[in-house]
Design a protein around this motif. Structure first.
Motif, PDB file in Angstrom:
ATOM      1  N   THR A 152      23.980  35.306  28.577  1.00 26.23           N
ATOM      2  CA  THR A 152      24.112  33.766  28.500  1.00 26.23           C
ATOM      3  C   THR A 152      23.607  33.523  29.870  1.00 26.23           C
ATOM      4  O   THR A 152      23.215  32.051  29.439  1.00 26.23           O
ATOM      5  N   GLN A 153      25.270  33.824  30.665  1.00 24.85           N
ATOM      6  CA  GLN A 153      24.936  32.691  31.438  1.00 24.85           C
ATOM      7  C   GLN A 153      23.844  32.408  32.823  1.00 24.85           C
ATOM      8  O   GLN A 153      23.609  31.925  33.090  1.00 24.85           O
ATOM      9  N   GLN A 154      23.242  34.005  32.761  1.00 19.14           N
ATOM     10  CA  GLN A 154      21.924  33.922  33.299  1.00 19.14           C
ATOM     11  C   GLN A 154      20.522  32.712  32.544  1.00 19.14           C
ATOM     12  O   GLN A 154      19.347  32.519  33.161  1.00 19.14           O
ATOM     13  N   ALA A 155      20.259  32.431  31.721  1.00 17.24           N
ATOM     14  CA  ALA A 155      19.878  31.735  30.771  1.00 17.24           C
ATOM     15  C   ALA A 155      19.775  30.311  31.304  1.00 17.24           C
ATOM     16  O   ALA A 155      19.549  28.979  30.156  1.00 17.24           O
ATOM     17  N   TYR A 156      21.537  29.895  31.271  1.00 17.32           N
ATOM     18  CA  TYR A 156      21.720  28.188  32.032  1.00 17.32           C
ATOM     19  C   TYR A 156      20.923  27.641  33.069  1.00 17.32           C
ATOM     20  O   TYR A 156      20.126  28.168  33.572  1.00 17.32           O
ATOM     21  N   THR A 178      27.060  19.994  28.146  1.00 14.52           N
ATOM     22  CA  THR A 178      27.566  21.016  28.483  1.00 14.52           C
ATOM     23  C   THR A 178      27.449  21.966  27.000  1.00 14.52           C
ATOM     24  O   THR A 178      27.640  23.201  26.991  1.00 14.52           O
ATOM     25  N   TYR A 179      27.419  21.469  25.920  1.00 12.98           N
ATOM     26  CA  TYR A 179      27.495  21.467  24.927  1.00 12.98           C
ATOM     27  C   TYR A 179      26.421  22.870  24.243  1.00 12.98           C
ATOM     28  O   TYR A 179      26.790  23.905  22.746  1.00 12.98           O
ATOM     29  N   ALA A 180      25.514  22.294  24.822  1.00 11.18           N
ATOM     30  CA  ALA A 180      24.186  23.625  24.284  1.00 11.18           C
ATOM     31  C   ALA A 180      24.342  25.087  24.823  1.00 11.18           C
ATOM     32  O   ALA A 180      23.841  25.763  24.322  1.00 11.18           O
ATOM     33  N   ASP A 181      24.855  25.053  25.976  1.00  6.89           N
ATOM     34  CA  ASP A 181      25.109  25.646  26.618  1.00  6.89           C
ATOM     35  C   ASP A 181      26.624  26.927  25.998  1.00  6.89           C
ATOM     36  O   ASP A 181      26.287  27.493  25.483  1.00  6.89           O
ATOM     37  N   GLU A 182      27.086  25.803  25.989  1.00  7.81           N
ATOM     38  CA  GLU A 182      28.657  26.347  25.578  1.00  7.81           C
ATOM     39  C   GLU A 182      28.360  26.900  24.028  1.00  7.81           C
ATOM     40  O   GLU A 182      29.298  28.245  23.315  1.00  7.81           O
ATOM     41  N   PHE A 190      21.325  28.785  13.312  1.00  7.17           N
ATOM     42  CA  PHE A 190      20.962  28.369  14.288  1.00  7.17           C
ATOM     43  C   PHE A 190      21.210  28.505  15.702  1.00  7.17           C
ATOM     44  O   PHE A 190      19.826  28.591  16.623  1.00  7.17           O
ATOM     45  N   TRP A 191      22.113  29.224  16.318  1.00  5.78           N
ATOM     46  CA  TRP A 191      22.122  28.930  18.042  1.00  5.78           C
ATOM     47  C   TRP A 191      22.067  30.393  18.031  1.00  5.78           C
ATOM     48  O   TRP A 191      21.156  30.363  19.334  1.00  5.78           O
ATOM     49  N   GLN A 192      21.793  31.973  16.672  1.00  3.17           N
ATOM     50  CA  GLN A 192      21.945  32.511  17.643  1.00  3.17           C
ATOM     51  C   GLN A 192      19.879  33.284  17.159  1.00  3.17           C
ATOM     52  O   GLN A 192      19.561  34.180  17.917  1.00  3.17           O
ATOM     53  N   LYS A 193      19.200  32.636  16.863  1.00  2.94           N
ATOM     54  CA  LYS A 193      17.668  32.738  16.254  1.00  2.94           C
ATOM     55  C   LYS A 193      16.978  31.355  16.336  1.00  2.94           C
ATOM     56  O   LYS A 193      15.778  31.793  16.561  1.00  2.94           O
ATOM     57  N   VAL A 194      17.271  30.549  16.209  1.00  6.80           N
ATOM     58  CA  VAL A 194      16.249  29.532  16.391  1.00  6.80           C
ATOM     59  C   VAL A 194      16.643  28.541  18.497  1.00  6.80           C
ATOM     60  O   VAL A 194      15.633  28.009  18.727  1.00  6.80           O
ATOM     61  N   ALA A 195      17.663  28.084  18.118  1.00  8.46           N
ATOM     62  CA  ALA A 195      18.054  27.114  19.286  1.00  8.46           C
ATOM     63  C   ALA A 195      17.613  27.809  20.613  1.00  8.46           C
ATOM     64  O   ALA A 195      17.619  26.645  21.967  1.00  8.46           O
ATOM     65  N   GLY A 196      17.496  28.957  21.031  1.00  7.10           N
ATOM     66  CA  GLY A 196      17.631  29.395  22.293  1.00  7.10           C
ATOM     67  C   GLY A 196      16.023  29.379  22.962  1.00  7.10           C
ATOM     68  O   GLY A 196      16.567  29.161  24.114  1.00  7.10           O
ATOM     69  N   PRO A 197      15.099  29.385  22.474  1.00  9.32           N
ATOM     70  CA  PRO A 197      13.911  28.871  23.695  1.00  9.32           C
ATOM     71  C   PRO A 197      13.859  27.477  23.935  1.00  9.32           C
ATOM     72  O   PRO A 197      13.264  26.571  24.285  1.00  9.32           O
TER      73      PRO A 197
END
Length: 260
Positions: free
Chosen positions: A16-20, A60-64, A72-79
């Protein structure tokens, strides 16, 4: 079993950190800078949606939330944190993939913010994510070329520690200066002129992307051991992108507040 669960959790956090983009410090800088350029109308409107929450906190909410088990956070919001544009192409030629990207998400969240029927909860998510996305698009490697996960696959040493190119741009360049986000914001904010604000003000995300692509194609190092010279060469660019993002977050919020 406990060891395996712990190892899995650690790997998840690392991935996750690498994607921030910009890391927490960088995003908070953009939010803090944006507050300097909000119109009175926008300031009131933001406070109605996020009472007692600064733009730095919201940024920072969207990363936290990326570790949340919610679908939503696991399957939708990543891209929603990046776009992919092959070298030699423009975003307008490539467009958004079927699962969405930062631009399609920003458009969707903008519609929510303008919708008088949208719930407060929906508008809070939309506002926090929109602030974050604009910051993301100013990090050059969040307009990735589609071949190396935005530089995550470019393994290297940064000041004699194992890292990768994406992480260097997320946090490495800024962290070497050992400043808090408020110190960065104060120092950078003093260097933004009225002429800069006039020149940078745009709410078109394709502009941010084209700028990031132009930078992206110049920041890949020749070697895999980076230290002072890379910092000297590229920290000024990172600081410029943070300043531009702050101005543009404010421009985006001012525009929506004026239209609602």
């Amino acid at each position: 079993m406990k060891f395996k669960l712990l190892a899995s959790a650690i790997l998840l956090c690392i991935g996750t950190q690498q994607a921030y983009a910009w890391g927490q410090t960088g995003h908070r800088i953009t939010g803090k800078l944006a507050e300097n350029y909000l119109s009175d109308e926008a300031r009131i409107w933001v406070m109605e949606i996020l009472p007692n929450e600064s733009l730095a906190e919201a940024s920072t909410y969207a990363d936290e939330m990326r570790s949340s088990p919610d679908e939503f956070w696991q399957k939708v919001a990543g891209p929603y944190h990046y776009v992919s544009v092959p070298k030699g192409k423009k975003y307008v030629e490539v467009g958004s993939p079927p699962n969405g990207d930062a631009v399609s998400a920003l458009n969707s969240f903008t519609s929510t913010l303008k919708d008088p029927k949208a719930s407060l909860e929906a508008k809070q998510l939309a506002l926090r994510f929109a602030i974050h996305i604009i910051g993301d698009l100013h990090q050059p490697l969040h307009a990735g070329n589609g071949t190396d996960r935005g530089g995550n696959d470019v393994k290297l040493e940064f000041f004699w520690e194992d890292s990768n190119l994406h992480r260097v741009w997320d946090s490495g360049l800024l962290d070497r200066r050992k400043l808090s986000f408020s110190e960065w914001s104060e120092w950078l904010g003093k260097k933004i002129t009225p002429e800069d604000v006039s020149k940078w003000t745009t709410t078109d995300p394709t502009v941010y992307i084209e700028e990031s692509i132009a930078i992206r194609d110049t920041i890949y190092p020749d070697g895999d051991k980076l230290s002072w010279q890379y910092l000297y060469d590229h920290l000024p660019t990172a600081k410029q992108r943070l300043k531009m993002a702050g101005v543009r977050i404010a421009a985006y919020l001012n525009e929506i507040a004026a239209e609602k």
